[in-house]
Design an enzyme around this catalytic site. Structure first.
Site, PDB file in Angstrom:
ATOM      1  N   GLU A 275     -46.563 -42.640  26.975  1.00 54.75           N
ATOM      2  CA  GLU A 275     -45.139 -42.291  27.045  1.00 54.75           C
ATOM      3  C   GLU A 275     -44.926 -41.664  28.414  1.00 54.75           C
ATOM      4  OE1 GLU A 275     -43.032 -43.217  24.993  1.00 54.75           O
ATOM      5  OE2 GLU A 275     -44.210 -43.718  23.238  1.00 54.75           O
ATOM      6  N   CYS A 309     -37.868 -36.577  29.309  1.00 47.31           N
ATOM      7  CA  CYS A 309     -38.032 -37.963  29.737  1.00 47.31           C
ATOM      8  C   CYS A 309     -36.751 -38.745  29.451  1.00 47.31           C
ATOM      9  CB  CYS A 309     -39.200 -38.599  28.991  1.00 47.31           C
ATOM     10  SG  CYS A 309     -39.042 -38.431  27.214  1.00 47.31           S
TER      11      CYS A 309
HETATM   12  P1  NAP Z   1     -47.846 -34.688  33.995  1.00 48.09           P
HETATM   13  O1  NAP Z   1     -47.941 -33.811  35.166  1.00 48.09           O
HETATM   14  O2  NAP Z   1     -48.114 -36.124  34.161  1.00 48.09           O
HETATM   15  O3  NAP Z   1     -48.873 -34.049  32.925  1.00 48.09           O
HETATM   16  C1  NAP Z   1     -48.946 -34.505  31.618  1.00 48.09           C
HETATM   17  C2  NAP Z   1     -50.317 -34.192  31.057  1.00 48.09           C
HETATM   18  O4  NAP Z   1     -51.271 -35.005  31.726  1.00 48.09           O
HETATM   19  C3  NAP Z   1     -50.757 -32.741  31.274  1.00 48.09           C
HETATM   20  O5  NAP Z   1     -51.521 -32.319  30.183  1.00 48.09           O
HETATM   21  C4  NAP Z   1     -51.613 -32.867  32.520  1.00 48.09           C
HETATM   22  O6  NAP Z   1     -52.560 -31.845  32.658  1.00 48.09           O
HETATM   23  C5  NAP Z   1     -52.307 -34.187  32.241  1.00 48.09           C
HETATM   24  N1  NAP Z   1     -52.889 -34.814  33.408  1.00 48.09           N
HETATM   25  C6  NAP Z   1     -52.465 -34.790  34.698  1.00 48.09           C
HETATM   26  N2  NAP Z   1     -53.301 -35.531  35.467  1.00 48.09           N
HETATM   27  C7  NAP Z   1     -54.263 -36.015  34.638  1.00 48.09           C
HETATM   28  C8  NAP Z   1     -55.403 -36.839  34.832  1.00 48.09           C
HETATM   29  N3  NAP Z   1     -55.730 -37.322  36.041  1.00 48.09           N
HETATM   30  N4  NAP Z   1     -56.173 -37.134  33.774  1.00 48.09           N
HETATM   31  C9  NAP Z   1     -55.849 -36.675  32.535  1.00 48.09           C
HETATM   32  N5  NAP Z   1     -54.792 -35.885  32.293  1.00 48.09           N
HETATM   33  C10 NAP Z   1     -54.004 -35.563  33.336  1.00 48.09           C
HETATM   34  O7  NAP Z   1     -46.442 -34.575  33.270  1.00 48.09           O
HETATM   35  P2  NAP Z   1     -45.614 -33.276  32.908  1.00 48.09           P
HETATM   36  O8  NAP Z   1     -44.995 -32.765  34.145  1.00 48.09           O
HETATM   37  O9  NAP Z   1     -46.437 -32.340  32.070  1.00 48.09           O
HETATM   38  O10 NAP Z   1     -44.510 -33.895  31.920  1.00 48.09           O
HETATM   39  C11 NAP Z   1     -43.370 -34.489  32.390  1.00 48.09           C
HETATM   40  C12 NAP Z   1     -43.538 -35.993  32.430  1.00 48.09           C
HETATM   41  O11 NAP Z   1     -43.753 -36.483  31.127  1.00 48.09           O
HETATM   42  C13 NAP Z   1     -42.263 -36.677  32.922  1.00 48.09           C
HETATM   43  O12 NAP Z   1     -42.604 -37.731  33.769  1.00 48.09           O
HETATM   44  C14 NAP Z   1     -41.642 -37.183  31.637  1.00 48.09           C
HETATM   45  O13 NAP Z   1     -40.762 -38.272  31.803  1.00 48.09           O
HETATM   46  C15 NAP Z   1     -42.848 -37.542  30.856  1.00 48.09           C
HETATM   47  N6  NAP Z   1     -42.521 -37.596  29.438  1.00 48.09           N
HETATM   48  C16 NAP Z   1     -42.358 -38.819  28.863  1.00 48.09           C
HETATM   49  C17 NAP Z   1     -41.992 -38.918  27.528  1.00 48.09           C
HETATM   50  C18 NAP Z   1     -41.758 -40.259  26.901  1.00 48.09           C
HETATM   51  O14 NAP Z   1     -41.526 -40.321  25.706  1.00 48.09           O
HETATM   52  N7  NAP Z   1     -41.819 -41.346  27.640  1.00 48.09           N
HETATM   53  C19 NAP Z   1     -41.786 -37.751  26.774  1.00 48.09           C
HETATM   54  C20 NAP Z   1     -41.950 -36.507  27.397  1.00 48.09           C
HETATM   55  C21 NAP Z   1     -42.319 -36.457  28.737  1.00 48.09           C
HETATM   56  P3  NAP Z   1     -52.272 -30.554  33.578  1.00 48.09           P
HETATM   57  O15 NAP Z   1     -51.098 -29.892  32.973  1.00 48.09           O
HETATM   58  O16 NAP Z   1     -53.521 -29.800  33.436  1.00 48.09           O
HETATM   59  O17 NAP Z   1     -52.022 -31.052  34.957  1.00 48.09           O
END
Ligand code: NAP
Length: 514
Positions: A275, A309
């Site tokens: 997602e 999102c």
């Molecule tokens: P993010 O920075 O991509 O982080 C999401 C998760 O992934 C966190 O737990 C992060 O850990 C982890 N992560 C980052 N790099 C990683 C890697 N290389 N390997 C494994 N895990 C890794 O996103 P966010 O800022 O928390 O959330 C916002 C994003 O989520 C937005 O882009 C939003 O659109 C998306 N989102 C999408 C949906 C949907 O339904 N499509 C719903 C909600 C949110 P750390 O925190 O430790 O960096």
């Protein structure tokens, strides 16, 4: 520079209930991780800040390489069997009990969401209640845990045989959780994974993991087998070896498109629910109820400071009603009450960090340099507090080149543009790399039907702003917005493997053929 008045310093004081998962270091709570059987300490502590005032309110132990390996081994060797061998009805009972426990601890969980995620009071309670709701609807997922019977009387080769196609759990699901719905998202991924008989390893967001620590404590109390669940707060930039581990068979990630791409590259062959990034277009037709459209679009832009999102990032309006819709929308955006989210009268709190506020300011400057007009907002009221921002970009070619069109700026910022007809709206909406959802406001069923057919998105909301809620209606992206679906009764498909069993009864006299 801060125009935000804070009620009082931010302080986290977890109740006695969480005593066994917390150490106090210099009077600050430091959360242990859960190593599938015990709450454990690591050599390194990472700070947890509150977005309200950017102060450090707690910390968590980061598990080392050996701790990760030992935990995965326990989950793989015994946890996945304890989950699978727990009868389905008992699994449902555990989820029910979790809902009861969350209800009992509702205030403290909501407080963690306010202090650690910076959610306004109403949004924080909304997330807790949505989580309870999700758990209570688990019985609706169960109907998907069935298989198929395929008779063999089809051709010469299969006569006197029959096949069964059954679903079984993959084993170990890794749930990677974003900062914006840390509690609900963990509940949701846990519900469908565990219900299907999988064990689960949770990787919480580093920015606001506190609600997730609380949840795992409640899950264990509710009766989840101790080795069937793990909570490994590994920072994302150190998580390559976790995601590539072969003991993990499914990754359910909610996060940005960039993170999704990296995980896909590192993980190897596994099942994925991704997602990813979004930011949705709203299309307003010339026969829309404009007051209603403006009010709903404003909510879609402002809710949780645009850190959703499914928040609206682009508003495309048919020319005859453009000026009026624009006027009404600006009026609605003036209803933002920005400030300390602990104050119940506030409806917009901080952004998760100052870097995101920097991105908003840069996107606004870039748009203005390119000839756009700032219609509302655009002011920074503190390091990470920004007004809801609306930018008018009439030139479509300019619009498509701007950062706020090409990227997902995870804040309350949207572009608005007039369109001459729905074909132009389709062309612009589909030019974005994301394809999560779209909203359509209007009445003309023929135009709406055509938009439904042509928009490359996972979900379309008509006369409503996009809101995934608890996934009663399934959601998920196309294009760069992801793979798979989250939704009651839908995600179960993706955390269960099909297994075909063919029985051969040839010559046993059971069937008689001419
Ligand atoms: P993010 O920075 O991509 O982080 C999401 C998760 O992934 C966190 O737990 C992060 O850990 C982890 N992560 C980052 N790099 C990683 C890697 N290389 N390997 C494994 N895990 C890794 O996103 P966010 O800022 O928390 O959330 C916002 C994003 O989520 C937005 O882009 C939003 O659109 C998306 N989102 C999408 C949906 C949907 O339904 N499509 C719903 C909600 C949110 P750390 O925190 O430790 O960096």
């Amino acid at each position: 520079m801060s125009g935000i008045k804070l009620k009082k310093p931010v302080r986290l004081s977890p109740s006695e209930y969480y005593r066994d998962i917390i150490d106090y270091v210099d009077e600050r709570p430091v959360f242990r991780f859960y190593a599938a059987g015990e709450w454990a300490k690591g050599a390194r502590v990472r700070d947890i800040r509150s977005p309200i005032d950017l102060s450090t309110i707690a910390g968590f132990y980061v598990p080392g390489r050996d701790a990760i390996d030992n935990t995965l081994e326990r989950v793989y060797r015994s946890g996945r069997w304890s989950a699978r061998n727990t009868p389905g009805e008992r699994r449902l009972g555990i989820l029910e009990r979790m809902a009861d426990l969350i209800e009992e601890h509702r205030d403290e969980i909501a407080e963690a969401l306010i202090l650690n995620a910076g959610k306004p009071v109403k949004s924080a309670y909304g997330e807790v209640d949505a989580s309870i709701d999700r758990l209570r609807r688990a019985p609706l997922d169960v109907r998907k845990l069935v298989g198929d019977y395929i008779p063999g009387d089809w051709d010469e080769h299969t006569l006197e045989s029959e096949g069964l196609v059954r679903r079984e759990p993959y084993g170990v699901v890794l749930a990677i959780i974003p900062f914006n719905y840390p509690f609900f998202d963990t509940v949701n991924k846990f519900t469908y994974s565990f219900l299907a008989g999988n064990a689960i390893v949770i990787k919480p967001p580093s920015a606001d993991p506190i609600p997730v620590f609380y949840l795992v404590k409640l899950a264990l109390e509710a009766g989840v087998p101790p080795e069937a669940i793990a909570l490994l707060p590994v920072p994302g930039n150190e998580a390559d070896s976790l995601v590539s581990d072969r003991r993990i068979r499914v990754i359910s990630l909610t996060g940005s498109t960039e993170t999704g791409l990296r995980v896909l590259k590192k993980a190897g062959i596994k099942q994925f629910i991704m997602e990813l990034g979004g930011g949705d277009p709203a299309i307003v037709l010339d026969d829309a109820d404009l007051a209603m459209a403006a009010s709903k679009i404003a909510t879609g832009i402002m809710s949780y400071s645009g850190q959703r999102c499914d928040s609206i990032k682009l508003v495309l309006v048919e020319e005859p009603v453009y000026e009026e819709l624009k006027r009404l929308l600006i009026e609605e955006l003036k209803n933002a009450r920005i400030g300390d989210p602990r104050d119940p009268s506030i409806n917009m709190g901080p952004l998760i960090d100052p870097q995101t506020a920097d991105e908003v300011m840069e996107a606004v400057s870039e748009a203005l340099r390119a000839g756009a007009t700032l219609l509302h907002g655009g002011r920074r009221l503190g390091p990470n507090y920004v007004e809801p921002t609306l930018v008018e970009v009439k030139n479509k070619e300019v619009l498509k080149k701007l950062k706020l069109f090409r990227e997902e700026i995870f804040a309350s910022i949207a572009a608005i543009s007039p369109v001459k007809d729905i074909d132009e709206a389709i062309e612009i909406a589909n030019a974005r790399r994301y394809g999560l959802d779209a909203a359509i406001f209007g009445r003309d069923i023929n135009k709406i039907r055509k938009l439904i057919r042509h928009l490359e998105v996972g979900a379309i909301y008509i006369n409503e702003y996009p809101r995934h809620g608890i996934g009663y209606y399934p959601f998920g992206g196309r294009k760069d917005s992801g793979i798979g679906r989250e939704g009651i009764g839908y995600s179960i498909d993706q955390v269960t493997a099909l297994k075909t069993i063919v029985y051969n009864y040839k010559g046993r006299g059971i069937w008689e053929y001419m």
